[in-house]
Design an enzyme around this catalytic site. Sequence first.
Site, PDB file in Angstrom:
ATOM      1  N   ASP A 115      50.775  94.727  58.876  1.00 20.13           N
ATOM      2  CA  ASP A 115      52.211  94.923  58.709  1.00 20.13           C
ATOM      3  C   ASP A 115      52.561  96.183  57.923  1.00 20.13           C
ATOM      4  O   ASP A 115      53.633  96.752  58.132  1.00 20.13           O
ATOM      5  CB  ASP A 115      52.836  93.699  58.035  1.00 20.13           C
ATOM      6  N   TYR A 197      59.987  88.161  59.966  1.00 18.31           N
ATOM      7  CA  TYR A 197      59.643  87.812  58.588  1.00 18.31           C
ATOM      8  C   TYR A 197      60.348  88.731  57.596  1.00 18.31           C
ATOM      9  O   TYR A 197      60.591  89.921  57.870  1.00 18.31           O
ATOM     10  CB  TYR A 197      58.132  87.910  58.364  1.00 18.31           C
TER      11      TYR A 197
END
Length: 438
Positions: A115, A197
């Site tokens: 990420d 997220y």
Amino acid sequence: MRVNRISRARSGAAVGLTATALAAGLTTAAGPATAQPKAAPAVTWDCSEAYRIEQKLSTGTTWRMCWHHEAEAGIVLDDISYQPPGEAAPIKVLSTAKLGQIHVPYDDGKAEYDDLTSYGFGQGQVPLKADECPGGTIKTVKVPGTVFSNNGEVNGLCTTTRSRGHAYRLQGDTAGKVYQEQGKDLLVYGVNQVGWYEYMTEWRFQDDGTITMNVGATGMLSPFDYDAGDGRGWPIGNGSAAKATSHSHNVFWRLNFSLDGSSKNRIEQYDSVVSPPAGANQGPTNKTTRTKVTKELAANAKNMRWWRVVSATGKNKDGHARSYEIVPGPTQKYPGRAFTKSDIYFTEYKKCEQFASNNLRNCGAGAGKSVDKWVNGQTLTHPITWVNVGFHHIARDEDQQPMPVHWQGFSIAPRDVTAMNPLTPAELADQNGRPRNP
């Protein structure tokens, strides 16, 4: 008459505490911890005022640091120092503290994400509302390319203070006098959005010198992941038609210690072994041994094992080398990749080694792009600490919507940074060493 177990434990400490004989630089007490304070030197900064954080907590401890924003890692903290009551000058702890990666592999093997270095973590710095930073200040972060503002600036870094409950409590044998203090923390945090997220990156700086680093995942479950037809998913919603795909969050932190302002810190590993009683009227014995970590290391936490980073230059007022102990948090280690198989790595500093996986910096041919490849036998003169904490996310009905924050992290705790508890009340300041009953 009630036995004072506190007094007995302290007076008998010299009998069984073998680790004291192992600690580097250990000497007898060099005098009282309450020496006359010298004039405090002026505090110097390596950043402009807009990038400074300075907070004196109500218990008397001051934390100072700089910060900046990186495209991949988001908020990075620099030049972190700790000045508890009784210390005339700030004590340098860390040169740099940052996230080193958030690695997210899915259980079905069809998706795997880095990420920070592949999915715009830094650019996902989100603006915070005033009520998300109660009693604090929200700082403006320059985020080139952000979608959250037109001018590239996001009000995205909160600094505030929090109470954490008891810092200590001491009553002794009488209820007539109770020594207690309610602990206070400086909280520094921001939020980064990656896909569905939202990651909350939180740094807690306690008034006793402890630093706790957490990442909390919240936001929402991806609506595209309700198709776990391979039997690995968990049913979400009415019946079992929609199954959310399970996955892991493997979070890495990268810490560059500079205790007392020097990068030449030492690494030590401690292991304790408990042996059965030697006789009928004896208890088990516990022997603690120290291993000096002189070369790069990939290691795993185990019962009664711990590490500390030791200052090569600074000592407290008792003449003991200052250090910070690494305190691992709960983890669910992911064995699927080589770089996630160890809980902690100590590597020799290289400027290009910035991310635990999918490292985007050019370290030369054959250097490898993950932290496990960098443990290759080099002598540690300027060690970098990498901590890996995993969480296996098997979704549940309660994760809808929004998803409650699930946290993962660890702490570093001062060990011999000060000669006594930095929050010791004045009435007990003379009890350095074998104490009298309070």
